[in-house]
Design an enzyme around this catalytic site. Structure first.
Site, PDB file in Angstrom:
ATOM      1  N   TRP A   1       0.827  -1.218   0.000  1.00 55.49           N
ATOM      2  CA  TRP A   1       0.000   0.000   0.000  1.00 55.49           C
ATOM      3  C   TRP A   1       0.859   1.264   0.000  1.00 55.49           C
ATOM      4  O   TRP A   1       0.354   2.347  -0.239  1.00 55.49           O
ATOM      5  CB  TRP A   1      -0.930   0.014   1.208  1.00 55.49           C
ATOM      6  CG  TRP A   1      -2.056  -0.978   1.147  1.00 55.49           C
ATOM      7  CD1 TRP A   1      -2.300  -1.912   0.179  1.00 55.49           C
ATOM      8  CD2 TRP A   1      -3.117  -1.122   2.109  1.00 55.49           C
ATOM      9  NE1 TRP A   1      -3.432  -2.621   0.465  1.00 55.49           N
ATOM     10  CE2 TRP A   1      -3.961  -2.171   1.647  1.00 55.49           C
ATOM     11  CE3 TRP A   1      -3.446  -0.492   3.308  1.00 55.49           C
ATOM     12  CZ2 TRP A   1      -5.093  -2.573   2.353  1.00 55.49           C
ATOM     13  CZ3 TRP A   1      -4.570  -0.894   4.013  1.00 55.49           C
ATOM     14  CH2 TRP A   1      -5.382  -1.923   3.538  1.00 55.49           C
TER      15      TRP A   1
ATOM     16  N   GLU B   1      12.200   2.391  -3.008  1.00 48.90           N
ATOM     17  CA  GLU B   1      11.906   3.727  -2.473  1.00 48.90           C
ATOM     18  C   GLU B   1      12.641   3.961  -1.156  1.00 48.90           C
ATOM     19  O   GLU B   1      13.069   5.076  -0.859  1.00 48.90           O
ATOM     20  CB  GLU B   1      10.384   3.900  -2.325  1.00 48.90           C
ATOM     21  CG  GLU B   1       9.723   3.990  -3.701  1.00 48.90           C
ATOM     22  CD  GLU B   1       8.318   3.423  -3.788  1.00 48.90           C
ATOM     23  OE1 GLU B   1       7.664   3.214  -2.747  1.00 48.90           O
ATOM     24  OE2 GLU B   1       7.874   3.174  -4.939  1.00 48.90           O
TER      25      GLU B   1
ATOM     26  N   GLU C   1      12.338  -6.062  -8.409  1.00 47.69           N
ATOM     27  CA  GLU C   1      11.531  -4.931  -8.868  1.00 47.69           C
ATOM     28  C   GLU C   1      12.403  -3.963  -9.656  1.00 47.69           C
ATOM     29  O   GLU C   1      13.133  -3.162  -9.061  1.00 47.69           O
ATOM     30  CB  GLU C   1      10.929  -4.195  -7.669  1.00 47.69           C
ATOM     31  CG  GLU C   1      10.025  -5.047  -6.812  1.00 47.69           C
ATOM     32  CD  GLU C   1       9.028  -4.192  -6.044  1.00 47.69           C
ATOM     33  OE1 GLU C   1       7.841  -4.439  -6.171  1.00 47.69           O
ATOM     34  OE2 GLU C   1       9.455  -3.252  -5.345  1.00 47.69           O
TER      35      GLU C   1
ATOM     36  N   GLY D   1       2.022  -2.551  -6.158  1.00 45.51           N
ATOM     37  CA  GLY D   1       1.742  -1.246  -5.565  1.00 45.51           C
ATOM     38  C   GLY D   1       0.380  -0.737  -6.004  1.00 45.51           C
ATOM     39  O   GLY D   1      -0.652  -1.116  -5.449  1.00 45.51           O
ATOM     40  N   GLY D   2       0.377   0.102  -7.032  1.00 47.07           N
ATOM     41  CA  GLY D   2      -0.851   0.781  -7.480  1.00 47.07           C
ATOM     42  C   GLY D   2      -2.070  -0.123  -7.600  1.00 47.07           C
ATOM     43  O   GLY D   2      -3.146   0.207  -7.077  1.00 47.07           O
TER      44      GLY D   2
HETATM   45  P1  PGA Z   1       3.684  -0.607  -8.683  1.00 42.89           P
HETATM   46  O1  PGA Z   1       4.631  -0.710  -7.398  1.00 42.89           O
HETATM   47  O2  PGA Z   1       2.916  -1.897  -8.767  1.00 42.89           O
HETATM   48  O3  PGA Z   1       2.792   0.582  -8.413  1.00 42.89           O
HETATM   49  O4  PGA Z   1       4.580  -0.402  -9.862  1.00 42.89           O
HETATM   50  C1  PGA Z   1       5.281  -1.908  -7.097  1.00 42.89           C
HETATM   51  C2  PGA Z   1       6.132  -1.729  -5.864  1.00 42.89           C
HETATM   52  O5  PGA Z   1       6.780  -0.688  -5.733  1.00 42.89           O
HETATM   53  O6  PGA Z   1       6.160  -2.604  -4.982  1.00 42.89           O
END
Ligand code: PGA
Length: 253
Positions: free
Chosen positions: A10, A99, A169, A236-237
């Site tokens: 999230w 991130e 990723e 993520g999204g």
């Molecule tokens: P995303 O993010 O699916 O929005 O590209 C994936 C993540 O950062 O775990």
């Protein structure tokens, strides 16, 4: 058989009320997790107890933190320890998300420390790795990822390594709508597994789940997850949208 995992990340999204509603709505949709399949929700720290309560008694569904401290306890204002997470019922933690690496300067060495404190205390890490765009364009992604693995993981014993889930990723695919093709994902997942096999042996490497992350959505999950070395996704999204995430769970092989 390796575990196949759909993990929601999230990030710093949703209020408590929105998060609770999202879980309620997901639980209302039909999904049938088999013994080798898991769904996992990495939610913001303050929502962990809510999510644990909400998902209590659901088979193969787990709650994860998005980070933890490399320190045991003490004067580290704003940090959250493994012990604190366990005291609210958490068994999984995402470590080394790109991130965290990019905005909070998390290094391979720091992540090695975080892995150590997790593994010494039965906390299961989802360890993230993956290259930025410039590295992919220079076609040196294998070397880049191999260094991340070596510097953060290779001091671990085989038994410790088996407690880890790896998430590959590519940074250029995160939140950009740009997904690695299933062939690109398979190629580097197979490379990661081969690196682990060279260090720990094929049997250990074969037992480790390697998730793909980077713009996974309902429309590409089946294709990505059908690759032999892709064992699910870190999402993520699309994990913030009920129908998307339920479809991703249902795309697990
Ligand atoms: P995303 O993010 O699916 O929005 O590209 C994936 C993540 O950062 O775990």
């Amino acid at each position: 058989m390796r575990k196949k995992i759909a993990a929601a990340n999230w990030k710093m999204n949703l209020t408590l009320q929105q998060g609770e509603q999202l879980l309620t709505d997901i639980l209302l949709k039909p999904h049938d997790l088999k013994a080798h399949q898991q769904a996992l929700f990495a939610v913001p720290f303050p929502y962990l107890p809510m999510a644990v309560n909400k998902l209590a008694g659901k088979n193969n569904v787990f709650v994860a933190a998005q980070n933890c401290s490399n320190k045991k306890s003490g004067a580290y204002t704003g940090e959250v320890s493994v012990e604190i997470l366990q005291s609210v019922g958490i068994e999984y933690v995402v470590l080394g998300h790109s991130e965290r690496r990019e905005y909070f300067n998390e290094s391979n060495q720091l992540l090695a420390e975080k892995l150590d404190i997790c593994l010494a205390n039965n906390m299961k890490p989802i360890f993230c790795c993956g290259e930025p765009l410039a590295i992919r364009e220079a076609n040196t992604q294998n070397e880049f990822v191999a260094k991340q693995l070596a510097e953060s993981l290779y001091h671990l014993s085989a038994a410790q390594l088996q407690e880890i889930v790896i998430a590959y990723e590519p940074i250029w695919a995160i939140g950009t709508g740009k997904t690695a093709t299933s062939a690109q994902a398979q190629e580097i997942h197979a490379f990661i597994r081969a690196e682990l096999a060279a260090k720990y042996g094929a049997a250990i490497a074969d037992s480790i789940s390697i998730l793909y992350g980077g713009s996974v959505k309902a429309s590409n999950a089946v294709e990505l997850f059908s690759q032999p070395d892709v064992d699910g996704g870190l999402v993520g999204g699309a994990s913030l949208i009920v129908d998307e995430f339920v479809a991703i769970i249902n795309a697990l092989p």
